[in-house]
Write a protein that holds these residues in place. Structure first.
Motif, PDB file in Angstrom:
ATOM      1  N   ILE A  83       0.515   3.459  -5.180  1.00 17.16           N
ATOM      2  CA  ILE A  83       0.340   2.094  -4.662  1.00 17.16           C
ATOM      3  C   ILE A  83      -0.347   2.200  -3.301  1.00 17.16           C
ATOM      4  CG2 ILE A  83       1.545  -0.037  -3.973  1.00 17.16           C
ATOM      5  CD1 ILE A  83       1.987   0.617  -6.915  1.00 17.16           C
ATOM      6  N   ALA A  84      -0.126   3.339  -2.626  1.00 17.41           N
ATOM      7  CA  ALA A  84      -0.658   3.506  -1.268  1.00 17.41           C
ATOM      8  C   ALA A  84      -2.182   3.608  -1.262  1.00 17.41           C
ATOM      9  CB  ALA A  84      -0.036   4.746  -0.622  1.00 17.41           C
ATOM     10  N   ASP A  87      -3.568   0.137  -1.686  1.00 16.12           N
ATOM     11  CA  ASP A  87      -3.242  -0.560  -0.427  1.00 16.12           C
ATOM     12  C   ASP A  87      -4.258  -0.198   0.660  1.00 16.12           C
ATOM     13  OD1 ASP A  87      -1.062  -1.957  -1.344  1.00 16.12           O
ATOM     14  OD2 ASP A  87       0.449  -0.783  -0.243  1.00 16.12           O
ATOM     15  N   LYS A  90      -7.589  -1.863   0.023  1.00 16.84           N
ATOM     16  CA  LYS A  90      -7.477  -3.280   0.396  1.00 16.84           C
ATOM     17  C   LYS A  90      -7.485  -3.428   1.923  1.00 16.84           C
ATOM     18  CE  LYS A  90      -4.176  -5.145  -2.101  1.00 16.84           C
ATOM     19  NZ  LYS A  90      -3.029  -5.960  -2.492  1.00 16.84           N
ATOM     20  N   ALA A  91      -6.794  -2.516   2.590  1.00 19.52           N
ATOM     21  CA  ALA A  91      -6.660  -2.591   4.054  1.00 19.52           C
ATOM     22  C   ALA A  91      -8.014  -2.476   4.752  1.00 19.52           C
ATOM     23  CB  ALA A  91      -5.724  -1.479   4.549  1.00 19.52           C
TER      24      ALA A  91
END
Ligand code: DQA
Length: 143
Positions: A83-84, A87, A90-91
């Motif tokens: 998931i990281a 993430d 996206k970040a």
């Protein structure tokens, strides 16, 4: 265009690992093909490979600061577990194309789940090395 290609765990073992799935060409062959394609498209390219999830996340975060315009990423097995990594994509807000050499839609059930697809602008799978070329072309045309 400044392009970053990220390859996840075990992709450095191309040509050695599961040849019936990933083919006989090795990682250096892939690097050569990516370099040639980048030159043909006139883009600046860097390829990063790591077997470590945290190192991949660090490299994605660094891309925020180093002027990277687009990312091509094959997260390998982390596709189905991390998931990281999505993430981080996206970040940083940098468009990313997800690539898989094999057709993950026709393999084990756990490989049919990609958390990275949720944040990728495009996902290409089952086209071998050609998938990377298609990803570079797509980003070059669309940006
Ligand atoms: C892969 C597919 C993944 O399921 C696998 O774990 C890999 C490579 C591919 O390129 O087909 O290591 O991402």
């Amino acid at each position: 265009m400044k392009l970053l290609v990220i390859n996840g765990p075990n992709l450095n073992f191309l040509g050695i690992r599961e040849k019936s799935v990933y083919g006989t060409e090795n990682y250096d062959d892939l690097l050569r093909m990516i370099q040639e394609k980048a030159e043909a498209e006139g883009c600046q390219i860097e390829v990063f490979q790591s077997n470590h999830e945290g190192a991949i996340i660090d490299r994605i975060q660094d891309a925020y600061f180093d002027g990277t315009d687009a990312i091509v990423i094959n997260p390998a097995a982390y596709t189905h577990t991390s998931i990281a990594i999505p993430d981080a994509i996206k970040a940083v807000g940098i468009p990313a194309v997800e690539v898989h050499l094999s057709d993950i839609s026709k393999r084990e059930a756990y490989r049919q789940i990609s958390y990275v697809s949720d944040v990728a602008v495009k996902t290409i799978y089952g086209k071998g090395f050609e998938g990377y070329k298609e990803a570079i072309e797509y980003l070059e045309k669309s940006l």
